[in-house]
Scaffold this active site. Structure first.
Site, mmCIF file in Angstrom:
data_model
loop_
_atom_site.group_PDB
_atom_site.id
_atom_site.type_symbol
_atom_site.label_atom_id
_atom_site.label_comp_id
_atom_site.label_asym_id
_atom_site.label_seq_id
_atom_site.Cartn_x
_atom_site.Cartn_y
_atom_site.Cartn_z
ATOM 1 C CD GLN A 268 -79.019 31.124 -45.367
ATOM 2 O OE1 GLN A 268 -78.363 30.148 -45.011
ATOM 3 N NE2 GLN A 268 -78.585 31.980 -46.270
ATOM 4 C CE LYS B 96 -75.182 28.127 -45.761
ATOM 5 N NZ LYS B 96 -75.784 29.398 -45.394
ATOM 6 C CG ASP C 70 -72.230 32.347 -41.521
ATOM 7 O OD1 ASP C 70 -71.638 31.726 -42.429
ATOM 8 O OD2 ASP C 70 -73.447 32.595 -41.536
#
Ligand code: NDP
Length: 284
Positions: free
Chosen positions: A97, A53, A120
């Site tokens: 995460q 990322k 997300d």
């Protein structure tokens, strides 16, 4: 029939080039898109995802910040960090995460992120917006999978779409996106009876199961578009949920693993971060 390959490497590189161009334009207007990733503990797979990322941000000219927290971090400390990032105007996207260490409450952490910074697309508000057909942030993996399906140029209206898997991060949002494209959607899961009868009807088949080689050629309709979301480690190699070699002889289009949907997930994360940064300008 031998299927054409939906190449995630090529497609994600094109997308990232476009994102880099738009990021450059946004910077000229005084905004640098910023993505913050919170990593709790040191799970090796998560470390790799977080590094990818960061690399994606670097490639596209975005600001990337990784916040590392100890594996024994408290819920309070995690949420205080999220609050800080929520208030930070240099950060447009926040990602926690997953998975988090077992003692932490994932749902509460995700709910703490401002919906407009939830790149997300896991916040209940964004899930609800997708469900009700309102604009919001769409989860990256299904968004990337839909992009690949649409790249075939096939008219999706009225097509039979079958999604295997009903998770909140892949299966359900994938089904919603296909419904929005006017597909007739069936969602299958571990309690589905006669699974192959469903999958054999599918013009578009999406596998998000988490079992290597689960979808075999006899489960696939001739000429189907087959999207393999699975990432399974077998003997040190990454394999998808689809028996690629056999299914590619039946499908019209197929995604490989690796080099398929996984590549698109990161590209869509960057796209969501860019869009979040663009929205701050339109709010001014
Ligand atoms: P989950 O484990 O949350 O969900 C798996 C789904 O598969 C569940 O709905 C489960 O049903 C269903 N399932 C399991 N066994 C069967 C079976 N025998 N028949 C039919 N359905 C079955 O996984 P995720 O959705 O998070 O991920 C799915 C896969 O995609 C994984 O391999 C994961 O690593 C990968 N992934 C890839 C990403 C990418 O970027 N390419 C991103 C995210 C995930 P039930 O609900 O009944 O248990």
């Amino acid at each position: 029939m031998t299927a054409k390959i939906l190449d995630g490497k090529v497609m994600s590189a094109e997308l990232k080039a476009e994102i880099a161009r738009k990021t450059e334009e946004l910077k000229k207007r005084g905004v640098t898109p910023g993505l913050a990733v919170i990593l709790v503990g040191n799970d090796p797979a998560s470390e790799i995802y977080v590094r990818n990322k960061g690399n994606g941000c670097e490639e596209t000219g975005m600001l990337s910040r990784t916040i590392r927290m100890d594996g024994d971090t408290t819920q309070e400390a995690l949420e205080a960090e999220i609050d800080r990032l929520n208030a930070d105007s240099a950060i447009h996207g926040i990602l926690v995460q997953l998975p988090l260490p077992k003692h932490l409450d994932e749902q509460a952490a995700l709910a703490r992120i401002l919906p407009e910074k939830d790149v997300d697309g896991f916040h209940l508000i964004n899930a609800g917006r997708l469900m009700t057909g309102n604009p919001g942030v769409t989860a990256c993996t299904p968004k990337g999978a839909l992009y690949m399906i649409k790249s075939t140029g096939v008219d999706l209206t009225g097509k039979e779409a079958v999604v295997i898997g009903r998770s909140n991060i892949v299966g359900k949002p994938m089904a919603m996106l296909l419904l929005q494209e006017n597909c007739t959607v069936t969602i299958c899961h571990s309690r589905t009876q006669n699974l192959a009868e469903h999958t054999r009807r599918a013009d578009i088949l999406v596998a998000a199961v988490g079992k290597a080689g689960f979808v075999t050629a006899d489960m696939v309709k001739d000429g189907a578009i087959v999207i393999d979301v699975g990432i399974n480690r077998v003997d040190g190699k990454v394999r998808g949920d689809v028996d690629f070699d056999a299914v590619k002889e039946k499908a019209s289009w197929i995604t490989p693993v690796p080099g398929g949907v996984g590549r698109m997930t990161i590209a869509m994360l960057l796209a969501n971060t860019l869009e979040a940064a663009e929205r701050t300008l339109s709010r001014d």
